[in-house]
Write an enzyme that holds these catalytic residues in place. Sequence first.
Site, short mmCIF file in Angstrom:
data_model
loop_
_atom_site.label_atom_id
_atom_site.label_comp_id
_atom_site.label_asym_id
_atom_site.label_seq_id
_atom_site.Cartn_x
_atom_site.Cartn_y
_atom_site.Cartn_z
N GLU A 93 0.79 -1.02 -0.01
CA GLU A 93 0.04 -0.01 0.04
C GLU A 93 0.87 1.22 -0.10
OE1 GLU A 93 -1.93 -3.41 0.95
OE2 GLU A 93 -0.41 -2.39 2.37
N CYS B 20 8.54 -3.48 6.60
CA CYS B 20 9.51 -4.56 6.71
C CYS B 20 8.71 -5.72 5.82
CB CYS B 20 9.75 -5.04 8.10
SG CYS B 20 10.90 -6.42 8.35
N VAL B 21 9.69 -6.77 5.25
CA VAL B 21 8.70 -7.76 4.70
C VAL B 21 9.68 -8.94 4.92
CG1 VAL B 21 7.96 -9.08 2.70
CG2 VAL B 21 7.80 -6.67 2.75
N ILE B 22 9.29 -10.26 5.43
CA ILE B 22 10.00 -11.16 6.18
C ILE B 22 9.74 -12.54 5.02
CG2 ILE B 22 10.64 -12.61 7.70
CD1 ILE B 22 10.33 -10.43 9.78
N THR C 250 6.68 -19.27 0.46
CA THR C 250 6.05 -18.90 -0.87
C THR C 250 7.02 -17.80 -1.64
OG1 THR C 250 4.81 -17.36 -0.48
CG2 THR C 250 3.99 -19.78 0.07
N HIS D 233 5.81 -15.22 -2.74
CA HIS D 233 5.08 -14.18 -2.38
C HIS D 233 5.82 -13.02 -1.95
CE1 HIS D 233 1.57 -11.42 -0.88
NE2 HIS D 233 2.08 -11.38 0.15
N ASN E 287 14.36 4.88 0.90
CA ASN E 287 13.77 3.65 1.21
C ASN E 287 14.40 2.98 2.29
OD1 ASN E 287 13.00 0.88 0.78
ND2 ASN E 287 14.18 0.46 -0.99
N ARG F 203 18.95 -4.56 11.59
CA ARG F 203 18.90 -3.76 10.66
C ARG F 203 17.99 -2.52 10.98
NH1 ARG F 203 20.46 -7.97 8.38
NH2 ARG F 203 21.88 -7.93 6.34
#
Length: 144
Positions: free
Chosen positions: A47, A67-69, A73, A75, A100, A114
């Site tokens: 979003e 954050c994306v972990i 999959t 995805h 970013n 991080r």
Amino acid sequence: NYKMKICIVISDYYKNITKELLIGAEGVLKSYGIKKYSKIYTTGIFETPVVISRNIKKYDGFVALGCVIKGETPHFDFICSAAINAIMQISIVNKKPIGNGILTCHNMKQALKRANPKGKNKGGEASMATISVLKIKKWSKIKL
């Protein structure tokens, strides 16, 4: 006397991570004398580009945090690529910096390391990136 208008867009899916990213991002902004800035929260990084795009004319620059972990999959790969490419495209088309601070990590331990403002401080780095581009643009009306 024009004051720089910055908006931090925070994808708050992993609240413990984004809290740390935000501390780092705000710390850098404040160290440059930027005490007033806006914050907009989203549920996920997918979003984030839409929120930035809808608000692009209101601000001089943005800081994207989230954050994306990685899961089991693909995805993770699709979401990260789509969001980061969209953010870059918005920045280029509108000629406005978007720092970013979206972490793409293999696990929670890596993300916390991080995000930590006393460690890698990726939130602070994202704010610094936005500020540095605004300085390069030589916008005489903007005071840092």
